[in-house]
Design a protein around this motif. Sequence first.
Motif, PDB file in Angstrom:
ATOM      1  N   ALA A   1      -1.543  12.350  -1.680  1.00  0.00           N
ATOM      2  CA  ALA A   1      -0.201  12.801  -2.047  1.00  0.00           C
ATOM      3  C   ALA A   1      -0.206  13.428  -3.437  1.00  0.00           C
ATOM      4  N   ALA A   2      -1.042  12.919  -4.332  1.00  0.00           N
ATOM      5  CA  ALA A   2      -1.134  13.471  -5.685  1.00  0.00           C
ATOM      6  C   ALA A   2      -1.718  14.880  -5.670  1.00  0.00           C
TER       7      ALA A   2
ATOM      8  N   HIS B   1      -2.331   7.439  -1.760  1.00  0.00           N
ATOM      9  CA  HIS B   1      -1.552   8.019  -2.852  1.00  0.00           C
ATOM     10  C   HIS B   1      -2.311   9.152  -3.534  1.00  0.00           C
ATOM     11  N   GLN B   2      -3.641   9.127  -3.439  1.00  0.00           N
ATOM     12  CA  GLN B   2      -4.413  10.201  -4.047  1.00  0.00           C
ATOM     13  C   GLN B   2      -4.237  11.512  -3.287  1.00  0.00           C
TER      14      GLN B   2
ATOM     15  N   SER C   1       3.779   1.699  -1.308  1.00  0.00           N
ATOM     16  CA  SER C   1       4.635   1.889  -2.486  1.00  0.00           C
ATOM     17  C   SER C   1       4.075   2.937  -3.437  1.00  0.00           C
ATOM     18  N   LYS C   2       2.773   2.927  -3.672  1.00  0.00           N
ATOM     19  CA  LYS C   2       2.183   3.945  -4.549  1.00  0.00           C
ATOM     20  C   LYS C   2       2.374   5.336  -3.953  1.00  0.00           C
ATOM     21  N   PHE C   3       2.168   5.430  -2.646  1.00  0.00           N
ATOM     22  CA  PHE C   3       2.339   6.702  -1.959  1.00  0.00           C
ATOM     23  C   PHE C   3       3.774   7.192  -2.094  1.00  0.00           C
TER      24      PHE C   3
ATOM     25  N   VAL D   1       4.595   8.471  -5.647  1.00  0.00           N
ATOM     26  CA  VAL D   1       3.998   9.786  -5.912  1.00  0.00           C
ATOM     27  C   VAL D   1       4.766  10.891  -5.192  1.00  0.00           C
TER      28      VAL D   1
ATOM     29  N   LYS E   1       0.816  -1.207   0.000  1.00  0.00           N
ATOM     30  CA  LYS E   1       0.000   0.000   0.000  1.00  0.00           C
ATOM     31  C   LYS E   1       0.852   1.261   0.000  1.00  0.00           C
TER      32      LYS E   1
ATOM     33  N   LEU F   1      -4.303  10.177 -11.389  1.00  0.00           N
ATOM     34  CA  LEU F   1      -4.320   9.415 -10.143  1.00  0.00           C
ATOM     35  C   LEU F   1      -5.450   9.880  -9.226  1.00  0.00           C
TER      36      LEU F   1
END
Length: 100
Positions: free
Chosen positions: A83-84, A80-81, A4-6, A9, A2, A31
Amino acid sequence: HKISKFAVVVIETCAYAGSGNVLQVQKLMHLCAEHLDANGNREGEGSEDKEAKDDEEKQEEVSEEEKEKKKQEAALNAMHQSAAVIGIALITMNESIGRE
């Protein structure tokens, strides 16, 4: 994982901070526009039709604690959203047109 995407970004955002790179902003906006299911997958991936029907039947029997746990897992999957969103602000903060 979980996180890794964060991490991806955040690192990409830091690399492009203040650059005004439009392609990177578009990537981050993509994203942000993703709709995630409870498992953290994009909606429409895999054979979810059968699973969705089974989940609906199981949800009727789910307790409040389990509902709260699923809600927290969904929030972690969408980390991650967030962070985007912050990344878009960091990348565009030094753009001359955006400052006006």
